[in-house]
Design an enzyme around this catalytic site. Structure first.
Site, PDB file in Angstrom:
ATOM      1  N   ASP A  19       0.854  -1.190   0.000  1.00  0.00           N
ATOM      2  CA  ASP A  19       0.000   0.000   0.000  1.00  0.00           C
ATOM      3  C   ASP A  19       0.893   1.243   0.000  1.00  0.00           C
ATOM      4  O   ASP A  19       1.873   1.318   0.740  1.00  0.00           O
ATOM      5  CB  ASP A  19      -0.897  -0.030   1.243  1.00  0.00           C
ATOM      6  CG  ASP A  19      -2.053   0.943   1.162  1.00  0.00           C
ATOM      7  OD1 ASP A  19      -3.205   0.488   1.153  1.00  0.00           O
ATOM      8  OD2 ASP A  19      -1.802   2.173   1.109  1.00  0.00           O
ATOM      9  N   ASN A  21     -12.971  -3.449   2.717  1.00  0.00           N
ATOM     10  CA  ASN A  21     -14.049  -2.468   2.696  1.00  0.00           C
ATOM     11  C   ASN A  21     -14.872  -2.594   1.416  1.00  0.00           C
ATOM     12  O   ASN A  21     -14.304  -2.751   0.325  1.00  0.00           O
ATOM     13  CB  ASN A  21     -13.465  -1.054   2.775  1.00  0.00           C
ATOM     14  CG  ASN A  21     -12.623  -0.840   4.024  1.00  0.00           C
ATOM     15  OD1 ASN A  21     -12.947  -1.376   5.091  1.00  0.00           O
ATOM     16  ND2 ASN A  21     -11.548  -0.093   3.916  1.00  0.00           N
ATOM     17  N   GLN A  46     -14.673   2.267   1.492  1.00  0.00           N
ATOM     18  CA  GLN A  46     -13.948   1.875   0.274  1.00  0.00           C
ATOM     19  C   GLN A  46     -13.689   3.114  -0.577  1.00  0.00           C
ATOM     20  O   GLN A  46     -14.617   3.854  -0.905  1.00  0.00           O
ATOM     21  CB  GLN A  46     -14.759   0.847  -0.534  1.00  0.00           C
ATOM     22  CG  GLN A  46     -13.989   0.308  -1.730  1.00  0.00           C
ATOM     23  CD  GLN A  46     -14.756  -0.780  -2.487  1.00  0.00           C
ATOM     24  OE1 GLN A  46     -15.960  -0.962  -2.286  1.00  0.00           O
ATOM     25  NE2 GLN A  46     -14.055  -1.484  -3.351  1.00  0.00           N
ATOM     26  N   HIS A  57     -10.237  -5.312  -2.991  1.00  0.00           N
ATOM     27  CA  HIS A  57      -8.881  -5.522  -2.460  1.00  0.00           C
ATOM     28  C   HIS A  57      -8.982  -5.916  -1.000  1.00  0.00           C
ATOM     29  O   HIS A  57      -9.843  -5.434  -0.264  1.00  0.00           O
ATOM     30  CB  HIS A  57      -8.000  -4.280  -2.637  1.00  0.00           C
ATOM     31  CG  HIS A  57      -8.635  -3.011  -2.180  1.00  0.00           C
ATOM     32  ND1 HIS A  57      -9.577  -2.328  -2.921  1.00  0.00           N
ATOM     33  CD2 HIS A  57      -8.471  -2.301  -1.039  1.00  0.00           C
ATOM     34  CE1 HIS A  57      -9.963  -1.250  -2.258  1.00  0.00           C
ATOM     35  NE2 HIS A  57      -9.311  -1.211  -1.109  1.00  0.00           N
ATOM     36  N   HIS A  78      -6.978  -5.906   2.414  1.00  0.00           N
ATOM     37  CA  HIS A  78      -5.835  -5.332   3.132  1.00  0.00           C
ATOM     38  C   HIS A  78      -5.218  -6.386   4.038  1.00  0.00           C
ATOM     39  O   HIS A  78      -5.933  -7.085   4.761  1.00  0.00           O
ATOM     40  CB  HIS A  78      -6.281  -4.179   4.040  1.00  0.00           C
ATOM     41  CG  HIS A  78      -6.799  -2.976   3.330  1.00  0.00           C
ATOM     42  ND1 HIS A  78      -6.043  -1.845   3.121  1.00  0.00           N
ATOM     43  CD2 HIS A  78      -8.015  -2.700   2.801  1.00  0.00           C
ATOM     44  CE1 HIS A  78      -6.773  -0.931   2.502  1.00  0.00           C
ATOM     45  NE2 HIS A  78      -7.982  -1.423   2.293  1.00  0.00           N
TER      46      HIS A  78
HETATM   47  P1  AMP Z   1      -9.872   1.300   0.655  1.00  0.00           P
HETATM   48  O1  AMP Z   1     -10.099   2.528   1.497  1.00  0.00           O
HETATM   49  O2  AMP Z   1     -10.204   0.021   1.338  1.00  0.00           O
HETATM   50  O3  AMP Z   1     -10.537   1.434  -0.709  1.00  0.00           O
HETATM   51  O4  AMP Z   1      -8.296   1.230   0.441  1.00  0.00           O
HETATM   52  C1  AMP Z   1      -7.629   1.814  -0.620  1.00  0.00           C
HETATM   53  C2  AMP Z   1      -6.174   1.705  -0.286  1.00  0.00           C
HETATM   54  O5  AMP Z   1      -5.442   1.799  -1.490  1.00  0.00           O
HETATM   55  C3  AMP Z   1      -5.630   2.774   0.659  1.00  0.00           C
HETATM   56  O6  AMP Z   1      -5.012   2.151   1.773  1.00  0.00           O
HETATM   57  C4  AMP Z   1      -4.628   3.533  -0.201  1.00  0.00           C
HETATM   58  O7  AMP Z   1      -3.495   3.933   0.537  1.00  0.00           O
HETATM   59  C5  AMP Z   1      -4.268   2.506  -1.244  1.00  0.00           C
HETATM   60  N1  AMP Z   1      -3.863   3.014  -2.548  1.00  0.00           N
HETATM   61  C6  AMP Z   1      -4.517   3.936  -3.312  1.00  0.00           C
HETATM   62  N2  AMP Z   1      -3.875   4.113  -4.493  1.00  0.00           N
HETATM   63  C7  AMP Z   1      -2.809   3.264  -4.469  1.00  0.00           C
HETATM   64  C8  AMP Z   1      -1.758   2.981  -5.390  1.00  0.00           C
HETATM   65  N3  AMP Z   1      -1.680   3.593  -6.569  1.00  0.00           N
HETATM   66  N4  AMP Z   1      -0.833   2.063  -5.029  1.00  0.00           N
HETATM   67  C9  AMP Z   1      -0.904   1.444  -3.827  1.00  0.00           C
HETATM   68  N5  AMP Z   1      -1.870   1.664  -2.922  1.00  0.00           N
HETATM   69  C10 AMP Z   1      -2.804   2.571  -3.230  1.00  0.00           C
END
Ligand code: AMP
Ligand code: ZN
Length: 136
Positions: free
Chosen positions: A32, A88, A95, A101, A103
């Site tokens: 992440d 999420n 989300q 995805h 985590h």
């Molecule tokens: P969510 O809130 O469950 O949708 O999580 C999205 C996650 O994606 C967050 O923890 C962000 O830090 C991560 N994220 C967003 N864009 C990227 C990216 N380009 N590469 C890696 N992680 C990302």
């Protein structure tokens, strides 16, 4: 959202570079960019599904098996003492990227990160009403 516009599709397909820690035909697992803890990783299916409601049962099952495998790797390599799986679905659930995805958040003794929610309260009647709503 269209798949062509989906950033996690592009990352999963290797069209956008990422810190990949695992890859097979079905998944790419990346670090992440905004890690909650050291080693915070995301299991990304290569096939687009917005969330758990759209995800196939086959991929859902495989994602959990992969999480189990990587949890052991993280414990052994990162020496974490615990690990949260967080997933999420929908804006109301937090989300922010609409491509499923999972985590993986390694936890360390005394790292003070408060990921855990506080317990609420419910009466036996309220619990029973929910149980009936789900099962009947
Ligand atoms: P969510 O809130 O469950 O949708 O999580 C999205 C996650 O994606 C967050 O923890 C962000 O830090 C991560 N994220 C967003 N864009 C990227 C990216 N380009 N590469 C890696 N992680 C990302
Ligand atoms: Zn996607």
């Amino acid at each position: 959202m269209k798949r062509e516009d989906c950033i996690f599709c592009k990352i999963a397909q290797g069209e956008i570079p990422s810190k990949t820690i695992y890859e097979d035909d079905t998944f790419r697992v990346i670090l992440d960019l905004g890690p909650v803890t050291r080693g915070h990783a995301l299991i990304l299916p290569k096939e687009h599904a917005e969330n758990i409601f759209e995800l196939s049962e086959d991929i859902a099952g495989k994602a959990m098996v992969l999480a189990k495998h990587l949890a052991v790797v993280m414990r052994d390599r990162l020496h974490c003492s615990g690990l949260n799986l967080v997933q999420n679905n929908g804006v109301s659930a937090g989300q922010t990227v609409p491509h499923f995805h999972l985590h993986m958040i390694p936890r360390y003794e005394g790292n003070g990160k408060d990921l855990n929610w506080k317990a609420g309260e419910a009466t036996q009647e309220e619990l029973e009403a929910v149980r009936r709503q789900i099962t009947q």
